[in-house]
Design a protein around this motif. Sequence first.
Motif, short mmCIF file in Angstrom:
data_model
loop_
_atom_site.label_atom_id
_atom_site.label_comp_id
_atom_site.label_asym_id
_atom_site.label_seq_id
_atom_site.Cartn_x
_atom_site.Cartn_y
_atom_site.Cartn_z
N UNK A 127 46.36 34.70 34.66
CA UNK A 127 45.20 35.70 35.03
C UNK A 127 43.73 35.16 35.00
N UNK A 128 43.66 33.82 34.70
CA UNK A 128 42.29 33.33 34.46
C UNK A 128 41.01 33.58 35.54
N UNK A 129 41.66 33.78 36.91
CA UNK A 129 40.66 34.03 37.94
C UNK A 129 40.73 35.58 38.45
N UNK A 130 41.28 36.49 37.52
CA UNK A 130 41.50 37.84 37.91
C UNK A 130 40.28 38.66 37.48
N UNK A 131 39.91 39.59 38.22
CA UNK A 131 39.09 40.65 37.40
C UNK A 131 39.59 41.40 36.22
N UNK A 132 38.88 41.71 35.32
CA UNK A 132 39.65 42.30 33.98
C UNK A 132 40.36 43.63 34.51
N UNK A 137 45.87 46.19 34.71
CA UNK A 137 46.75 46.58 35.50
C UNK A 137 48.12 45.74 35.50
N UNK A 138 48.01 44.42 35.53
CA UNK A 138 49.28 43.79 35.35
C UNK A 138 49.90 43.67 33.93
N UNK A 139 49.23 43.99 33.04
CA UNK A 139 49.90 43.99 31.81
C UNK A 139 50.39 45.48 31.55
N UNK A 201 47.26 34.56 43.30
CA UNK A 201 46.27 34.51 44.29
C UNK A 201 46.08 35.75 45.24
N UNK A 202 47.46 36.17 45.57
CA UNK A 202 47.27 37.60 46.28
C UNK A 202 46.62 38.74 45.72
N UNK A 203 46.37 38.66 44.38
CA UNK A 203 45.58 39.48 43.54
C UNK A 203 44.23 39.06 43.41
N UNK A 204 43.85 37.72 43.28
CA UNK A 204 42.49 37.42 43.00
C UNK A 204 41.63 37.04 44.26
#
Length: 219
Positions: A127-132, A137-139, A201-204
Amino acid sequence: MAELLLLPGAGGDPWYWHLVVARLEGRGHTAVAVDLPAGQEDAGLREYADVAVRAAEGLREVVLVAQSLGAFTAAMVAPRLPVRALAFVNGMIPLPGETPGQWWSATGHAEAQAAARGEHDAAEDFTHDLPPSVVRAMHDRQRDQSAAAFASACTFDTWPRVPIHALVGAEDRFFPAAFQQRLCRTRLGIEPVVVPGGHAIALSQPGAVAGWLDLVGRA
């Protein structure tokens, strides 16, 4: 335009691909993200492959795309579909007969990850490069991954004689870029494309992933 079948990684959630699907469809492609039965304790790779094949019904020339653990399913799906290209995204590239459980030690993953991680917190590997908002949403969508898949052998003989592509996230902390590059060279005989981004990466970086798949689909 291309017909793309997108396999998620651990957890089997097709939502992982939703930002990429929207962009691919916006470019005129058909993009089908598969819902894999990762939470079923009696479902192994064979059952995953059956689900993926059913999801591809009606597709005529498939670009088979696999994220992370999805590469094991892709190996078993490819002989059963009219696949014209394979594309791995931070892929867990298998050998014939290998189980996902064996893959970790066979590839030297732990050593490669420890060497690359440095001072990073393991809890942030995905998750380090994903928007909050995406992290939340992932959680909220967190799915269990049953152990059955990790114990089942990847039963394929060889990769199909079609173009094989691989995309690597330069900041992937779970599968470090140098580790993935080595696997692509030794197990696939190809040089992957490296772009900014982490494991999800498909999310970030959905634009970069969709742009790469657009090129793969048009080739």
